[in-house]
Design a protein around this motif. Structure first.
Motif, PDB file in Angstrom:
ATOM      1  N   MET A  21     -59.193 -51.953 -49.581  1.00  0.00           N
ATOM      2  CA  MET A  21     -58.245 -51.943 -48.468  1.00  0.00           C
ATOM      3  C   MET A  21     -57.128 -52.954 -48.713  1.00  0.00           C
ATOM      4  SD  MET A  21     -57.551 -50.552 -45.643  1.00  0.00           S
ATOM      5  CE  MET A  21     -56.572 -50.824 -44.199  1.00  0.00           C
ATOM      6  N   SER A  22     -57.468 -54.104 -49.261  1.00  0.00           N
ATOM      7  CA  SER A  22     -56.446 -55.125 -49.532  1.00  0.00           C
ATOM      8  C   SER A  22     -55.475 -54.668 -50.606  1.00  0.00           C
ATOM      9  CB  SER A  22     -57.109 -56.432 -49.958  1.00  0.00           C
ATOM     10  OG  SER A  22     -57.893 -56.939 -48.912  1.00  0.00           O
ATOM     11  N   SER A  23     -55.976 -54.015 -51.632  1.00  0.00           N
ATOM     12  CA  SER A  23     -55.092 -53.585 -52.715  1.00  0.00           C
ATOM     13  C   SER A  23     -54.270 -52.357 -52.333  1.00  0.00           C
ATOM     14  CB  SER A  23     -55.893 -53.303 -53.986  1.00  0.00           C
ATOM     15  OG  SER A  23     -56.797 -52.251 -53.749  1.00  0.00           O
ATOM     16  N   ASN A  24     -54.704 -51.596 -51.340  1.00  0.00           N
ATOM     17  CA  ASN A  24     -53.980 -50.405 -50.893  1.00  0.00           C
ATOM     18  C   ASN A  24     -53.380 -50.582 -49.505  1.00  0.00           C
ATOM     19  OD1 ASN A  24     -54.612 -48.916 -53.221  1.00  0.00           O
ATOM     20  ND2 ASN A  24     -56.649 -48.503 -52.389  1.00  0.00           N
ATOM     21  N   ARG A  25     -53.112 -51.799 -49.107  1.00  0.00           N
ATOM     22  CA  ARG A  25     -52.634 -52.074 -47.752  1.00  0.00           C
ATOM     23  C   ARG A  25     -51.306 -51.392 -47.469  1.00  0.00           C
ATOM     24  NH1 ARG A  25     -54.417 -55.881 -44.239  1.00  0.00           N
ATOM     25  NH2 ARG A  25     -55.589 -56.851 -45.899  1.00  0.00           N
ATOM     26  N   TYR A  26     -50.444 -51.290 -48.453  1.00  0.00           N
ATOM     27  CA  TYR A  26     -49.130 -50.684 -48.231  1.00  0.00           C
ATOM     28  C   TYR A  26     -49.244 -49.213 -47.846  1.00  0.00           C
ATOM     29  CZ  TYR A  26     -49.584 -48.564 -52.854  1.00  0.00           C
ATOM     30  OH  TYR A  26     -50.006 -47.830 -53.916  1.00  0.00           O
ATOM     31  N   ARG A  27     -50.315 -48.563 -48.209  1.00  0.00           N
ATOM     32  CA  ARG A  27     -50.495 -47.147 -47.869  1.00  0.00           C
ATOM     33  C   ARG A  27     -50.839 -46.946 -46.396  1.00  0.00           C
ATOM     34  NH1 ARG A  27     -54.090 -45.031 -52.960  1.00  0.00           N
ATOM     35  NH2 ARG A  27     -52.550 -45.541 -54.551  1.00  0.00           N
ATOM     36  N   TYR A  28     -51.440 -47.952 -45.789  1.00  0.00           N
ATOM     37  CA  TYR A  28     -51.905 -47.829 -44.416  1.00  0.00           C
ATOM     38  C   TYR A  28     -51.008 -48.550 -43.419  1.00  0.00           C
ATOM     39  CZ  TYR A  28     -56.044 -46.416 -46.960  1.00  0.00           C
ATOM     40  OH  TYR A  28     -56.905 -45.781 -47.812  1.00  0.00           O
ATOM     41  N   PHE A  29     -49.900 -49.111 -43.872  1.00  0.00           N
ATOM     42  CA  PHE A  29     -49.040 -49.891 -42.978  1.00  0.00           C
ATOM     43  C   PHE A  29     -48.241 -48.978 -42.068  1.00  0.00           C
ATOM     44  CE2 PHE A  29     -45.036 -51.994 -41.963  1.00  0.00           C
ATOM     45  CZ  PHE A  29     -45.523 -53.135 -41.377  1.00  0.00           C
ATOM     46  N   ARG A  30     -48.138 -49.352 -40.801  1.00  0.00           N
ATOM     47  CA  ARG A  30     -47.334 -48.622 -39.830  1.00  0.00           C
ATOM     48  C   ARG A  30     -46.448 -49.631 -39.088  1.00  0.00           C
ATOM     49  NH1 ARG A  30     -48.513 -44.132 -41.748  1.00  0.00           N
ATOM     50  NH2 ARG A  30     -50.366 -43.011 -41.181  1.00  0.00           N
ATOM     51  N   TRP A  31     -45.209 -49.229 -38.848  1.00  0.00           N
ATOM     52  CA  TRP A  31     -44.321 -50.064 -38.039  1.00  0.00           C
ATOM     53  C   TRP A  31     -44.667 -49.854 -36.571  1.00  0.00           C
ATOM     54  CZ3 TRP A  31     -41.745 -54.046 -39.543  1.00  0.00           C
ATOM     55  CH2 TRP A  31     -41.276 -54.131 -40.841  1.00  0.00           C
ATOM     56  N   THR A  32     -45.143 -50.892 -35.953  1.00  0.00           N
ATOM     57  CA  THR A  32     -45.432 -50.888 -34.524  1.00  0.00           C
ATOM     58  C   THR A  32     -44.602 -51.994 -33.899  1.00  0.00           C
ATOM     59  OG1 THR A  32     -47.274 -52.425 -34.777  1.00  0.00           O
ATOM     60  CG2 THR A  32     -47.793 -50.071 -34.929  1.00  0.00           C
ATOM     61  N   PRO A  33     -44.501 -52.046 -32.591  1.00  0.00           N
ATOM     62  CA  PRO A  33     -43.759 -53.153 -31.971  1.00  0.00           C
ATOM     63  C   PRO A  33     -44.299 -54.528 -32.377  1.00  0.00           C
ATOM     64  CG  PRO A  33     -44.125 -51.441 -30.359  1.00  0.00           C
ATOM     65  CD  PRO A  33     -44.884 -51.039 -31.586  1.00  0.00           C
ATOM     66  N   ARG A  34     -45.602 -54.621 -32.548  1.00  0.00           N
ATOM     67  CA  ARG A  34     -46.193 -55.908 -32.932  1.00  0.00           C
ATOM     68  C   ARG A  34     -45.785 -56.309 -34.352  1.00  0.00           C
ATOM     69  NH1 ARG A  34     -50.920 -57.791 -35.473  1.00  0.00           N
ATOM     70  NH2 ARG A  34     -51.617 -59.770 -34.606  1.00  0.00           N
ATOM     71  N   THR A  35     -45.867 -55.367 -35.302  1.00  0.00           N
ATOM     72  CA  THR A  35     -45.502 -55.706 -36.670  1.00  0.00           C
ATOM     73  C   THR A  35     -43.998 -55.953 -36.799  1.00  0.00           C
ATOM     74  OG1 THR A  35     -45.359 -53.369 -37.252  1.00  0.00           O
ATOM     75  CG2 THR A  35     -47.444 -54.487 -37.693  1.00  0.00           C
ATOM     76  N   ALA A  36     -43.194 -55.239 -36.012  1.00  0.00           N
ATOM     77  CA  ALA A  36     -41.750 -55.477 -36.034  1.00  0.00           C
ATOM     78  C   ALA A  36     -41.434 -56.868 -35.490  1.00  0.00           C
ATOM     79  CB  ALA A  36     -41.033 -54.414 -35.222  1.00  0.00           C
ATOM     80  N   TRP A  37     -42.111 -57.271 -34.433  1.00  0.00           N
ATOM     81  CA  TRP A  37     -41.878 -58.590 -33.850  1.00  0.00           C
ATOM     82  C   TRP A  37     -42.298 -59.699 -34.823  1.00  0.00           C
ATOM     83  CZ3 TRP A  37     -39.079 -60.821 -30.440  1.00  0.00           C
ATOM     84  CH2 TRP A  37     -39.394 -62.071 -29.960  1.00  0.00           C
ATOM     85  N   ILE A  38     -43.438 -59.547 -35.454  1.00  0.00           N
ATOM     86  CA  ILE A  38     -43.909 -60.558 -36.415  1.00  0.00           C
ATOM     87  C   ILE A  38     -42.944 -60.647 -37.596  1.00  0.00           C
ATOM     88  CG2 ILE A  38     -45.745 -61.083 -38.065  1.00  0.00           C
ATOM     89  CD1 ILE A  38     -47.719 -59.932 -36.008  1.00  0.00           C
TER      90      ILE A  38
END
Length: 75
Positions: A21-38
């Motif tokens: 999961m750590s090595s493939n994290r970019y495949r599971y990333f989604r832009w949400t309001p929380r990730t945009a704020w961070i």
């Protein structure tokens, strides 16, 4: 010595899944309001705060050739 396989241990499946999961994290990333704020905080706000602090204390402290008992602030 050659050919011996030392340190044979049973691999934990949870640790293997975590590594995958750590090595493939970019495949599971989604832009949400929380990730945009961070992301906004780390890209804009934190460098701005560091820049304001650096600009306000520019030239105030001189650490060269100071001896014990000397003050480090110039003004």
């Amino acid at each position: 010595m050659a050919g011996l396989q030392h340190h044979k241990i049973a691999l934990d499946p949870a640790i293997i899944r975590l590594g995958n999961m750590s090595s493939n994290r970019y495949r599971y990333f989604r832009w949400t309001p929380r990730t945009a704020w961070i992301t906004f905080m780390y890209v804009a706000v934190v460098p701005s705060i560091v820049g304001v602090i650096a600009y306000s204390t520019d030239g105030k402290y001189d650490l060269r050739a100071k001896r014990r008992g000397d003050i480090i602030s110039e003004y």
